[in-house]
Design a protein around this motif. Structure first.
Motif, PDB file in Angstrom:
ATOM      1  N   LYS A   1       0.828  -1.211   0.000  1.00  0.00           N
ATOM      2  CA  LYS A   1       0.000   0.000   0.000  1.00  0.00           C
ATOM      3  C   LYS A   1       0.861   1.259   0.000  1.00  0.00           C
ATOM      4  O   LYS A   1       0.580   2.203  -0.715  1.00  0.00           O
ATOM      5  CB  LYS A   1      -0.931   0.018   1.216  1.00  0.00           C
ATOM      6  CG  LYS A   1      -1.897  -1.154   1.259  1.00  0.00           C
ATOM      7  CD  LYS A   1      -2.714  -1.257   0.020  1.00  0.00           C
ATOM      8  CE  LYS A   1      -4.037  -0.612   0.186  1.00  0.00           C
ATOM      9  NZ  LYS A   1      -4.857  -0.646  -0.995  1.00  0.00           N
ATOM     10  N   SER A   2       1.892   1.290   0.844  1.00  0.00           N
ATOM     11  CA  SER A   2       2.742   2.478   0.922  1.00  0.00           C
ATOM     12  C   SER A   2       4.176   2.048   1.194  1.00  0.00           C
ATOM     13  O   SER A   2       4.439   0.924   1.609  1.00  0.00           O
ATOM     14  CB  SER A   2       2.256   3.426   2.027  1.00  0.00           C
ATOM     15  OG  SER A   2       2.387   2.821   3.291  1.00  0.00           O
ATOM     16  N   LEU A   3       5.083   2.968   0.947  1.00  0.00           N
ATOM     17  CA  LEU A   3       6.510   2.735   1.162  1.00  0.00           C
ATOM     18  C   LEU A   3       7.079   3.913   1.917  1.00  0.00           C
ATOM     19  O   LEU A   3       6.879   5.065   1.532  1.00  0.00           O
ATOM     20  CB  LEU A   3       7.239   2.578  -0.181  1.00  0.00           C
ATOM     21  CG  LEU A   3       8.763   2.593  -0.144  1.00  0.00           C
ATOM     22  CD1 LEU A   3       9.302   1.401   0.630  1.00  0.00           C
ATOM     23  CD2 LEU A   3       9.324   2.617  -1.552  1.00  0.00           C
ATOM     24  N   GLN A   4       7.755   3.620   3.020  1.00  0.00           N
ATOM     25  CA  GLN A   4       8.416   4.673   3.784  1.00  0.00           C
ATOM     26  C   GLN A   4       9.907   4.373   3.803  1.00  0.00           C
ATOM     27  O   GLN A   4      10.320   3.261   4.122  1.00  0.00           O
ATOM     28  CB  GLN A   4       7.863   4.738   5.206  1.00  0.00           C
ATOM     29  CG  GLN A   4       8.376   5.920   5.979  1.00  0.00           C
ATOM     30  CD  GLN A   4       7.580   6.179   7.245  1.00  0.00           C
ATOM     31  OE1 GLN A   4       6.686   5.432   7.593  1.00  0.00           O
ATOM     32  NE2 GLN A   4       7.925   7.237   7.932  1.00  0.00           N
ATOM     33  N   ILE A   5      10.699   5.355   3.456  1.00  0.00           N
ATOM     34  CA  ILE A   5      12.152   5.240   3.496  1.00  0.00           C
ATOM     35  C   ILE A   5      12.611   5.910   4.784  1.00  0.00           C
ATOM     36  O   ILE A   5      12.334   7.086   5.015  1.00  0.00           O
ATOM     37  CB  ILE A   5      12.810   5.917   2.275  1.00  0.00           C
ATOM     38  CG1 ILE A   5      12.207   5.403   0.971  1.00  0.00           C
ATOM     39  CG2 ILE A   5      14.313   5.729   2.310  1.00  0.00           C
ATOM     40  CD1 ILE A   5      12.435   3.936   0.692  1.00  0.00           C
ATOM     41  N   VAL A   6      13.284   5.137   5.651  1.00  0.00           N
ATOM     42  CA  VAL A   6      13.637   5.607   6.990  1.00  0.00           C
ATOM     43  C   VAL A   6      15.148   5.559   7.164  1.00  0.00           C
ATOM     44  O   VAL A   6      15.788   4.564   6.818  1.00  0.00           O
ATOM     45  CB  VAL A   6      12.970   4.721   8.069  1.00  0.00           C
ATOM     46  CG1 VAL A   6      13.319   5.196   9.463  1.00  0.00           C
ATOM     47  CG2 VAL A   6      11.471   4.678   7.889  1.00  0.00           C
ATOM     48  N   HIS A   7      15.715   6.637   7.723  1.00  0.00           N
ATOM     49  CA  HIS A   7      17.136   6.672   8.073  1.00  0.00           C
ATOM     50  C   HIS A   7      17.240   6.475   9.572  1.00  0.00           C
ATOM     51  O   HIS A   7      16.736   7.270  10.356  1.00  0.00           O
ATOM     52  CB  HIS A   7      17.747   8.024   7.661  1.00  0.00           C
ATOM     53  CG  HIS A   7      19.222   8.079   7.870  1.00  0.00           C
ATOM     54  ND1 HIS A   7      19.801   8.826   8.854  1.00  0.00           N
ATOM     55  CD2 HIS A   7      20.236   7.463   7.219  1.00  0.00           C
ATOM     56  CE1 HIS A   7      21.103   8.680   8.798  1.00  0.00           C
ATOM     57  NE2 HIS A   7      21.390   7.857   7.808  1.00  0.00           N
ATOM     58  N   ASP A   8      17.891   5.367   9.983  1.00  0.00           N
ATOM     59  CA  ASP A   8      17.992   5.038  11.405  1.00  0.00           C
ATOM     60  C   ASP A   8      19.354   4.403  11.663  1.00  0.00           C
ATOM     61  O   ASP A   8      19.759   3.487  10.935  1.00  0.00           O
ATOM     62  CB  ASP A   8      16.867   4.085  11.811  1.00  0.00           C
ATOM     63  CG  ASP A   8      16.758   3.905  13.306  1.00  0.00           C
ATOM     64  OD1 ASP A   8      17.199   4.796  14.051  1.00  0.00           O
ATOM     65  OD2 ASP A   8      16.227   2.863  13.736  1.00  0.00           O
TER      66      ASP A   8
END
Length: 176
Positions: free
Chosen positions: A122-129
């Motif tokens: 449904k959705s894509l989140q790009i996360v910097h962690d």
């Protein structure tokens, strides 16, 4: 808008103005529209939460603070699946046999899938962690009920024992 005209703007009102903003400011043209829309959704959510706290009479409602560019640690693509075509949209599509994903306005990025995708993304989140980048998919998965076992058990939750089952099993309290 509220100070000048006494009118509030919703996220939807601001999103309608994005095309004109992209024409006026070329630096916004380099950003995919879903990412800009998500920023406005987050802003709208923060203000709605603030005004609901004010309405409830909270002593310190916590006016929304704006993050500097260095503190933004994620961006989101709101739609990765086209239900009409029953296929991927431009964002998040696996390429090269699942070794890369396609990110609009960025290109194909190498990825390590720790498990295969299930259902429709449904959705894509790009996360910097922790100095690394992660791709987080939210997928719609059909419900699959667990097989019936024919048995049932009751639980008694407590403090000495974490749980005691009706079968007489005592489960230790982990005491975190």
């Amino acid at each position: 808008a509220y100070r000048k005209h006494g009118k509030t703007l919703s996220a939807y009102d601001q999103q309608k103005e994005l095309t004109a903003l992209k024409e006026a400011c070329p630096e916004y043209g380099a950003v995919y529209s879903h990412v800009l829309q998500d920023v406005l959704d987050r802003l709208d959510k923060a203000y709605k939460a603030f005004f609901s706290r004010v309405k409830k009479g909270a002593k310190r409602a916590g006016f929304p603070r704006f993050k500097p560019a260095q503190r933004w640690d994620s961006f989101k693509f709101k739609q990765c699946w086209d239900n009409k075509k029953n296929d991927w949209t431009a964002c998040g599509r696996p390429v090269d046999g699942g070794r890369r994903i396609s990110i609009p306005k960025i290109g194909n990025v190498k990825i390590k899938l720790h498990r295969p995708l299930e259902g429709k993304p449904k959705s894509l989140q790009i996360v910097h962690d922790c100095g690394q980048w992660f791709a987080v998919y939210a997928c719609e998965v059909p419900k699959t009920p667990l097989p019936a076992t024919g048995s049932s058990v009751g639980l008694d939750l407590g403090t000495t024992w974490f749980a005691v089952t009706s079968d007489g099993e005592f489960i230790e309290n982990p005491r975190h």
